[in-house]
Motif scaffolding. Structure first.
Motif, short mmCIF file in Angstrom:
data_model
loop_
_atom_site.label_atom_id
_atom_site.label_comp_id
_atom_site.label_asym_id
_atom_site.label_seq_id
_atom_site.Cartn_x
_atom_site.Cartn_y
_atom_site.Cartn_z
N ILE A 100 0.94 -1.10 -0.16
CA ILE A 100 0.00 -0.04 -0.07
C ILE A 100 0.86 1.21 -0.11
O ILE A 100 1.75 1.26 0.50
CB ILE A 100 -0.97 -0.11 1.18
N ASP A 101 0.63 2.20 -0.71
CA ASP A 101 1.23 3.52 -0.94
C ASP A 101 0.60 4.61 -0.23
O ASP A 101 -0.61 4.98 -0.78
CB ASP A 101 1.40 3.74 -2.30
N LEU A 102 0.99 5.24 0.89
CA LEU A 102 0.18 6.32 1.53
C LEU A 102 0.76 7.63 1.18
O LEU A 102 0.28 8.53 1.78
CB LEU A 102 0.53 6.06 3.02
N HIS A 103 1.51 7.92 0.00
CA HIS A 103 1.91 9.13 -0.35
C HIS A 103 0.61 9.97 -0.55
O HIS A 103 -0.36 9.89 -0.95
CB HIS A 103 2.48 9.05 -1.80
N GLU A 109 -6.62 10.14 7.28
CA GLU A 109 -6.86 9.38 6.09
C GLU A 109 -6.11 8.11 5.89
O GLU A 109 -6.47 7.03 5.80
CB GLU A 109 -6.66 10.11 4.76
N ALA A 110 -4.68 8.51 6.12
CA ALA A 110 -3.72 7.27 6.10
C ALA A 110 -3.91 6.28 7.19
O ALA A 110 -3.87 5.19 7.01
CB ALA A 110 -2.24 7.83 6.18
N HIS A 111 -4.35 6.86 8.27
CA HIS A 111 -4.72 6.06 9.67
C HIS A 111 -5.58 4.81 9.32
O HIS A 111 -5.55 3.67 9.42
CB HIS A 111 -4.77 6.71 10.52
N LEU A 112 -6.70 5.33 8.87
CA LEU A 112 -7.89 4.54 8.51
C LEU A 112 -7.73 3.56 7.39
O LEU A 112 -8.09 2.58 7.27
CB LEU A 112 -9.19 5.27 7.93
N VAL A 129 3.90 -7.88 4.22
CA VAL A 129 3.18 -6.86 3.20
C VAL A 129 4.28 -5.65 3.15
O VAL A 129 5.14 -5.44 4.36
CB VAL A 129 2.08 -6.25 3.76
N LEU A 130 4.14 -4.58 2.37
CA LEU A 130 4.93 -3.25 2.34
C LEU A 130 3.96 -2.42 2.58
O LEU A 130 3.01 -2.14 1.77
CB LEU A 130 5.65 -3.59 1.00
N VAL A 131 4.46 -1.34 3.49
CA VAL A 131 3.62 -0.02 3.40
C VAL A 131 4.85 0.96 3.17
O VAL A 131 5.70 1.20 3.68
CB VAL A 131 3.27 0.27 4.98
N ILE A 132 4.33 1.69 1.96
CA ILE A 132 5.34 2.98 1.54
C ILE A 132 4.45 4.16 2.33
O ILE A 132 3.39 4.53 1.85
CB ILE A 132 5.07 2.93 0.05
N THR A 133 5.44 4.88 3.16
CA THR A 133 5.10 6.15 3.79
C THR A 133 5.45 7.25 2.99
O THR A 133 5.13 8.22 3.11
CB THR A 133 5.38 6.11 5.18
N ALA A 148 4.84 8.81 11.81
CA ALA A 148 3.64 8.53 12.51
C ALA A 148 3.24 7.03 12.53
O ALA A 148 2.74 6.33 13.38
CB ALA A 148 2.37 9.35 12.00
N VAL A 149 3.43 6.38 11.25
CA VAL A 149 3.28 5.12 11.18
C VAL A 149 3.66 3.94 12.11
O VAL A 149 2.83 3.39 12.67
CB VAL A 149 3.26 4.57 9.75
N PRO A 150 4.94 4.12 12.54
CA PRO A 150 5.40 3.31 13.37
C PRO A 150 4.86 3.37 14.88
O PRO A 150 4.55 2.73 15.57
CB PRO A 150 6.92 3.38 13.53
#
Length: 190
Positions: A100-103, A109-112, A129-133, A148-150
């Motif tokens: 998923i790409d959160l750019h 929005e990114a949290h949900l 999985v891969l999370v792109i921040t 924020a993500v971690p």
């Protein structure tokens, strides 16, 4: 979850969004209308609570979290991926089953979206999985999502989903991306 505990407003909104994204079983199409009504009601309640200054998490008995996930969340931290596992993911010998790409998203929005993505991946039995921040180095930004993500991963809603995480290899995004190992589902063999 205990039988007496009611869902908080945030939990009802999240559940409504997840339930909206699925296809109803044949003959159960009326249930979707019911879910839409519940979601609208929860969103209206959340907006009135914000307007009134009330904390939506303290409504009802939602503050009495005795679930196993809440106990795990307060118990500790996530550990980094083992070096051999990270190396295998980076070399392609262990597949990344989803990404998923959160750019370009704001934190709310990114949290949900991230929570919904991880719940779906966990439900499907995915492990890596891969999370792109993004690195957040454009336009004077200091990488809000990257920081924020971690931190979100230690919150109760994420804690039970994640086994471990670590910065990705350079060709997968480096410090602007995370490899995430999802926790095994209950009853799943090692």
């Amino acid at each position: 979850m205990t039988k007496d505990r009611k869902l908080s407003t945030d939990e009802r909104i999240l559940w409504g969004k997840v339930a909206r994204s699925i296809r109803p079983i044949q003959g159960m199409a009326g249930a979707r209308d019911e879910l839409d009504a519940l979601l609208n009601e929860a969103q209206q309640q959340a907006s009135t609570e914000k307007r009134d200054g009330a904390d939506p998490r303290s409504a009802g008995s939602g503050s009495q979290q005795t679930t196993e996930a809440a106990k795990k969340a307060s118990s500790g931290i996530h550990y980094p991926l083992e070096r051999p596992v990270k190396r295998k993911i980076a070399n392609g010998r262990v597949a990344l089953e989803a990404r998923i790409d959160l750019h370009g998203l704001v934190q709310s929005e990114a949290h949900l979206i991230l929570l919904d993505f991880l719940i779906r991946a966990h439900t499907r039995g995915m492990r890596h999985v891969l999370v792109i921040t993004g690195k957040g180095s454009s336009l004077g930004s200091d990488g809000a999502l990257r920081r924020a993500v971690p931190l979100w991963f230690s919150k109760p809603e994420f804690r039970y989903l994640i086994s471990s995480y670590e910065a990705a290899a350079r060709h997968h995004g480096g410090e602007g991306a995370l490899y995430i190992r999802l926790a095994r589902r209950p009853g799943e063999a090692s």
